[in-house]
Write a protein that holds these residues in place. Structure first.
Motif, PDB file in Angstrom:
ATOM      1  N   LYS A   1       0.828  -1.195   0.000  1.00 18.05           N
ATOM      2  CA  LYS A   1       0.000   0.000   0.000  1.00 18.05           C
ATOM      3  C   LYS A   1       0.865   1.249   0.000  1.00 18.05           C
ATOM      4  O   LYS A   1       1.995   1.245   0.503  1.00 18.05           O
ATOM      5  N   VAL A   2       0.333   2.323  -0.570  1.00 18.82           N
ATOM      6  CA  VAL A   2       1.062   3.586  -0.591  1.00 18.82           C
ATOM      7  C   VAL A   2       1.307   4.054   0.837  1.00 18.82           C
ATOM      8  O   VAL A   2       0.389   4.075   1.669  1.00 18.82           O
ATOM      9  N   ASP A   3       2.544   4.412   1.122  1.00 17.71           N
ATOM     10  CA  ASP A   3       2.914   4.946   2.430  1.00 17.71           C
ATOM     11  C   ASP A   3       2.612   6.446   2.418  1.00 17.71           C
ATOM     12  O   ASP A   3       3.388   7.246   1.898  1.00 17.71           O
ATOM     13  N   LYS A   4       1.448   6.830   2.982  1.00 19.51           N
ATOM     14  CA  LYS A   4       1.017   8.223   2.912  1.00 19.51           C
ATOM     15  C   LYS A   4       1.965   9.161   3.654  1.00 19.51           C
ATOM     16  O   LYS A   4       2.151  10.312   3.258  1.00 19.51           O
ATOM     17  N   ARG A   5       2.558   8.692   4.736  1.00 20.78           N
ATOM     18  CA  ARG A   5       3.489   9.553   5.467  1.00 20.78           C
ATOM     19  C   ARG A   5       4.688   9.907   4.604  1.00 20.78           C
ATOM     20  O   ARG A   5       5.074  11.067   4.486  1.00 20.78           O
ATOM     21  N   ARG A   6       5.285   8.887   3.953  1.00 21.86           N
ATOM     22  CA  ARG A   6       6.446   9.147   3.100  1.00 21.86           C
ATOM     23  C   ARG A   6       6.056   9.919   1.842  1.00 21.86           C
ATOM     24  O   ARG A   6       6.813  10.763   1.348  1.00 21.86           O
ATOM     25  N   LEU A   7       4.835   9.654   1.312  1.00 23.68           N
ATOM     26  CA  LEU A   7       4.360  10.428   0.172  1.00 23.68           C
ATOM     27  C   LEU A   7       4.232  11.898   0.555  1.00 23.68           C
ATOM     28  O   LEU A   7       4.614  12.798  -0.205  1.00 23.68           O
ATOM     29  N   ARG A   8       3.687  12.148   1.734  1.00 24.61           N
ATOM     30  CA  ARG A   8       3.542  13.520   2.216  1.00 24.61           C
ATOM     31  C   ARG A   8       4.908  14.198   2.351  1.00 24.61           C
ATOM     32  O   ARG A   8       5.077  15.362   1.986  1.00 24.61           O
ATOM     33  N   GLU A   9       5.879  13.457   2.861  1.00 28.94           N
ATOM     34  CA  GLU A   9       7.227  14.003   2.992  1.00 28.94           C
ATOM     35  C   GLU A   9       7.818  14.334   1.626  1.00 28.94           C
ATOM     36  O   GLU A   9       8.469  15.370   1.446  1.00 28.94           O
ATOM     37  N   LEU A  10       7.590  13.459   0.641  1.00 33.57           N
ATOM     38  CA  LEU A  10       8.104  13.670  -0.709  1.00 33.57           C
ATOM     39  C   LEU A  10       7.483  14.920  -1.328  1.00 33.57           C
ATOM     40  O   LEU A  10       8.173  15.767  -1.910  1.00 33.57           O
ATOM     41  N   LEU A  11       6.169  15.061  -1.197  1.00 35.73           N
ATOM     42  CA  LEU A  11       5.488  16.227  -1.766  1.00 35.73           C
ATOM     43  C   LEU A  11       5.868  17.508  -1.038  1.00 35.73           C
ATOM     44  O   LEU A  11       5.977  18.579  -1.641  1.00 35.73           O
TER      45      LEU A  11
END
Length: 517
Positions: free
Chosen positions: A492-502
């Protein structure tokens, strides 16, 4: 029946007490309590002649104004169900909400801020809008109201309305994205608003300015119904802008400014020599002189949701919290039971332990369009909010965020799944992943998108046709494929790391985010 138990009883009672006092003021019109009683009754007669009866669902799409208030009161006095609709909706979003609420009669402006709402809508039942029977432009309704005819059944219809009858369907986004129509009765909505008047510092002497749109519960409950219940005066405008708002605050001697802190700060930067001396404690503090401001963090933020018809928890807005309660939302209002449960087991937890907030009481929602009671409430009648929080030993509620990924942009709710679904509908997009991106104490919408031949400009332009403005991403990252998005061990998409990337993309190139990994 109490004089605040239904909209009609409330309007008649306040007209008798405050006849010539303004109930609502916009830049072009002033309407007194007696005038609201008379004019909304005349408009109600027109609606009845057009076939609107008790239980008819009437959509209303128009900006804040005296006319909005008059129309909403006319609809609800006769027991029809008001369905306020956002002026931010795109055509597809509007149709979805008309279907979800089974709107039978739609009243609306034809155009506002570049949106044309009535174009293409059928004036009779159709396959995709089977409930819709009539579409009334506001100009046509106003013309008919100028020469109302006698309606013999009007009094009987009005007298048949009870506190338990449905009053309004308010829309809030569901956790899975589709619009969620929340149903409140006359009793639940008016009771909820009345329970929070003291915390909001609204009395008969208040002249209230509130920038929130009336199609949100913050505008309808926190503004229109709060003013009516208190016998106060509400000041409003179609489009809040610093200079016009400051002019209204000054000329109308507004005593209470409630709303969004960032708007108050923006107004303070433009205030110049504007005379805002009428403002009293309880207003957003950026507009108050230093002597009337509290210490940072000393005041509670009212806390609530559409399902509770606005705040269900708070503390007097002009009073400092006890030291131990700083950072809390205050205490639950009378008429609302709040418990904290373990999100996994559903069992109540001890004071001081964080868990899911659940609500029960006469001010909670009566239902959600298209859902059974079993879908909404626990077996013992509590509503599962999806919010996380804790109650301390003294009963103060501390908010810990959402149990899902929703976030707020300028006070409006954004659900990533809804935005992702819209982005995936754009030609060339093969996958889209959305998360919140912090910007100071606020949030932006961030999106990682993959596909062939995409540009940020193209995506932004297409997204504006599919989504309300506040949902359109402002931070974009073009990725080579779905595998370039960070994922957890289960895939599943790791929303925490996605948020950090964005967030990193936003910090490096805040204006025009381009290609990424």
């Amino acid at each position: 029946m109490p004089d605040t138990a239904t909209i009609d009883a409330l309007v008649r009672s306040r007209a008798a007490t405050y006849a010539d006092k303004p109930v609502v003021i916009d830049p072009d019109t002033r309407l007194s309590y007696a005038g609201l009683d008379t004019s909304s009754r005349e408009l109600a007669a027109v609606l009845v002649q057009a076939g609107v009866v008790k239980g008819t669902r009437v959509g209303l799409i128009m900006p804040n104004s005296v006319a909005w208030v008059r129309t909403a009161i006319a609809v609800t006095r006769i027991g029809a169900v008001l369905v306020p609709l956002s002026t931010l909706l795109t055509p597809s979003e509007l149709r979805a909400q008309l279907r979800a609420a089974a709107v039978q009669v739609l009243i609306g402006v034809e155009e506002f801020r570049g949106h044309r709402y009535l174009d293409g809508l059928p004036n009779e039942r159709s396959v995709d809008l089977p409930a819709l029977q009539q579409v009334w432009p506001t100009e046509r309704l106003a013309a008919a109201a100028a020469e109302p005819g006698p309606v013999r059944v009007l009094d009987a219809m009005i007298e048949s309305v009870t506190p338990s009858d449905p009053l309004v369907v308010m829309f809030t986004s569901g956790s899975s994205g589709p619009p969620k129509g929340v149903l409140h009765s006359h009793g639940s909505a008016l009771g909820a608003v009345a329970s929070g008047l003291a915390a909001r510092c609204i009395t008969a002497d208040t002249r209230l300015y509130l920038p929130m749109p009336f199609f949100w519960v913050g505008g309808l409950g926190g503004g229109v119904l709060s003013a009516l219940l208190a016998g106060a005066t509400l000041v409003t405008e179609e489009i809040p802008r610093p200079q016009t708002t400051l002019s209204l605050l000054e000329s109308e001697r507004v005593t209470l400014f409630r709303g969004w802190p960032d708007q108050a700060q923006e107004l303070a930067r433009h205030a110049g020599s504007a005379d805002l001396s009428a403002l009293r404690p309880g207003s957003l503090e950026a507009l108050l002189p230093a002597a009337l401001r509290s210490e940072p963090g000393a005041r509670a933020n009212l806390f609530g949701m559409t399902e509770s018809f606005g705040p269900y928890c708070g503390y007097p807005a002009d009073t400092d919290l006890p030291a131990a309660a700083r950072g809390s939302c205050g205490k639950p209002f009378a008429g609302m039971e709040v418990r904290i449960v373990d999100p996994d087991t559903g069992l109540p937890v001890a004071a001081g332990t964080a868990g899911e907030i659940q609500l029960r009481g006469p001010h909670t929602l009566r239902g959600i369009c298209g859902h059974s009671r079993e879908d909404i409430f626990t077996v013992d009648g509590y509503y599962r909010t999806g919010d996380l929080g804790r109650l301390d030993d003294d009963g103060f509620l501390f908010y810990h965020g959402r149990s899902d990924d929703m976030f707020k942009v300028s006070g409006a709710t954004v659900y990533p799944s809804e935005v992702e679904r819209a982005l995936r509908a754009i030609d060339g997009v093969t996958a889209a992943f959305v998360a919140s991106v912090p910007e100071g104490d606020r949030f932006q919408v961030g999106a990682a998108v993959c596909g062939d031949g995409l540009t940020v400009e193209w995506l932004r332009e297409q997204a504006r046709t599919l989504l309300s403005a506040f949902k359109v991403p402002t931070v974009w990252l073009l990725v080579a494929g779905p595998d370039a998005v960070p994922r957890g061990p289960t895939g599943k998409v790791d929303k925490r790391r996605l948020r950090e990337l964005l967030t990193a993309v936003s910090a490096s190139d805040p204006v025009n985010q381009g290609a990424g990994p």
